[in-house]
Design an enzyme around this catalytic site. Structure first.
Site, PDB file in Angstrom:
ATOM      1  N   CYS A 111       0.813  -1.209   0.000  1.00 43.50           N
ATOM      2  CA  CYS A 111       0.000   0.000   0.000  1.00 43.50           C
ATOM      3  C   CYS A 111       0.856   1.274   0.000  1.00 43.50           C
ATOM      4  O   CYS A 111       1.389   1.626  -1.039  1.00 43.50           O
ATOM      5  CB  CYS A 111      -1.005  -0.043   1.135  1.00 43.50           C
ATOM      6  SG  CYS A 111      -2.519   0.853   0.735  1.00 43.50           S
ATOM      7  N   HIS A 218      -3.694  -5.153   0.540  1.00 37.73           N
ATOM      8  CA  HIS A 218      -3.181  -5.554   1.855  1.00 37.73           C
ATOM      9  C   HIS A 218      -3.133  -7.064   1.986  1.00 37.73           C
ATOM     10  O   HIS A 218      -4.065  -7.680   2.516  1.00 37.73           O
ATOM     11  CB  HIS A 218      -4.019  -4.930   2.976  1.00 37.73           C
ATOM     12  CG  HIS A 218      -3.778  -3.478   3.117  1.00 37.73           C
ATOM     13  ND1 HIS A 218      -2.797  -2.977   3.941  1.00 37.73           N
ATOM     14  CD2 HIS A 218      -4.338  -2.418   2.496  1.00 37.73           C
ATOM     15  CE1 HIS A 218      -2.776  -1.654   3.833  1.00 37.73           C
ATOM     16  NE2 HIS A 218      -3.693  -1.293   2.957  1.00 37.73           N
ATOM     17  N   GLU A 220      -1.311  -8.727   3.950  1.00 31.94           N
ATOM     18  CA  GLU A 220      -1.045  -9.105   5.347  1.00 31.94           C
ATOM     19  C   GLU A 220      -2.334  -9.388   6.118  1.00 31.94           C
ATOM     20  O   GLU A 220      -2.312  -9.891   7.247  1.00 31.94           O
ATOM     21  CB  GLU A 220      -0.230  -8.007   6.051  1.00 31.94           C
ATOM     22  CG  GLU A 220      -0.999  -6.822   6.586  1.00 31.94           C
ATOM     23  CD  GLU A 220      -1.496  -5.847   5.503  1.00 31.94           C
ATOM     24  OE1 GLU A 220      -1.167  -6.044   4.314  1.00 31.94           O
ATOM     25  OE2 GLU A 220      -2.236  -4.903   5.854  1.00 31.94           O
TER      26      GLU A 220
HETATM   27  N1  LIG Z   1      -2.257   6.671   2.530  1.00 36.05           N
HETATM   28  C1  LIG Z   1      -2.122   6.015   1.258  1.00 36.05           C
HETATM   29  C2  LIG Z   1      -1.813   4.541   1.445  1.00 36.05           C
HETATM   30  C3  LIG Z   1      -2.990   3.799   2.026  1.00 36.05           C
HETATM   31  C4  LIG Z   1      -2.588   2.769   3.053  1.00 36.05           C
HETATM   32  O1  LIG Z   1      -1.433   2.365   3.182  1.00 36.05           O
HETATM   33  N2  LIG Z   1      -3.553   2.387   3.857  1.00 36.05           N
HETATM   34  C5  LIG Z   1      -3.247   1.574   4.999  1.00 36.05           C
HETATM   35  C6  LIG Z   1      -4.341   1.592   6.044  1.00 36.05           C
HETATM   36  C7  LIG Z   1      -3.839   1.075   7.369  1.00 36.05           C
HETATM   37  C8  LIG Z   1      -3.140  -0.301   7.230  1.00 36.05           C
HETATM   38  O2  LIG Z   1      -3.800  -1.302   6.922  1.00 36.05           O
HETATM   39  O3  LIG Z   1      -1.921  -0.355   7.425  1.00 36.05           O
HETATM   40  C9  LIG Z   1      -3.373   6.146   0.408  1.00 36.05           C
HETATM   41  O4  LIG Z   1      -4.405   6.592   0.949  1.00 36.05           O
HETATM   42  O5  LIG Z   1      -3.325   5.789  -0.781  1.00 36.05           O
END
Ligand SMILES: N[C@@H](CCC(=O)NCCCC(=O)O)C(=O)O
Length: 246
Positions: A111, A218, A220
């Protein structure tokens, strides 16, 4: 007992109970542990990072985060929707990514980590994908965490690439919790997968000596329940184990 491969996990700067903190959420650490790896949190100091620490690691994971890469790093002004940054994290990830590739250290981006990959390789980001004509709204659905991290769209896997080598199907369903996304692809990155609207959602580093893959979703989140997520962690863990035997 054999020591598990050590995997650095980049932290995020947060305030916890009024104190400055470095934070990694459990699901990243637990996924690495469940695949036989030993996670080690990497603080993101304001004065940067000594990349020599990579010589003590067998892999590096760049996690997701609700914050965004600062747009000046790809030549843009912040969009109105771009309200959360983490400049210390940016400075550390922009230093660690090229250093890890140069050392042949297995590198996995998730992400925000995927977006850091792209910026580190000279690419740019859409700051609010939902405002871009022709692109979908990729933000997380309403509901509890189970609803937010549930698969919501197809991912078309590019044939003949790294991801296709890890996973034996050409399409899978993935979750989607992001407002930003790849606009201009970074130099030396290979597209490994796309969302139905064409947005790039997986990349690899061309010619990398080891695992060097980043994904917008995600994996994970409950990887054992999702064959594509499982294949990603199996591939990363195997690369880290191989690195540990060097
Ligand atoms: N802020 C960026 C990346 C989005 C992101 O990494 N979300 C993660 C949410 C929390 C987690 O599961 O770690 C965007 O908005 O594109």
């Amino acid at each position: 007992m054999e020591l598990r491969p050590l995997v650095g996990v980049i932290a995020c700067r947060r305030q916890v109970e009024g104190h400055p903190a470095h934070m990694v959420t459990d699901k990243y650490l637990r996924a690495l542990h469940d695949y036989g790896l030993a996670p080690v949190m990497l603080p993101v100091w304001e004065d940067g990072v000594d990349t020599a620490l990579l010589t003590k690691l067998d892999g590096l994971l760049l996690t997701g985060s609700y914050t965004n890469v600062e747009p000046w790093r790809y030549g843009e002004e912040p969009a109105p929707q771009n309200t959360r940054d983490d400049r210390d994290r940016d400075a550390v990830s922009m230093a660690l990514i090229p250093a890890a590739i140069e050392r042949g250290l297995p590198l996995f981006g998730v992400c925000r980590g995927f977006q850091e990959f792209n910026v580190a390789f000279g690419g740019s980001l859409h700051q609010a994908v939902q405002t871009v004509s022709g692109l979908l709204d990729h933000r997380e659905p309403e509901g509890d965490k189970a609803a937010q991290y549930a698969p919501v769209h197809d991912l078309a896997i590019e044939p003949g690439g790294v991801l296709a080598g890890l996973f034996d199907r050409s399409c899978a369903q993935v979750n989607s919790l992001h407002q930003q996304g790849i606009a201009r692809l970074g130099d030396g990155l290979r597209v490994e997968g796309r969302a139905p609207d064409g947005l790039v959602e997986a990349v690899s580093v061309e010619g990398a000596a080891s695992f060097a893959l980043a994904v917008q979703w995600h994996p994970e989140w409950q990887p054992a329940e999702h064959p594509l997520y499982d294949a990603l962690f199996r591939g990363f863990a195997e690369a880290c184990r191989h690195h540990a035997t060097r």
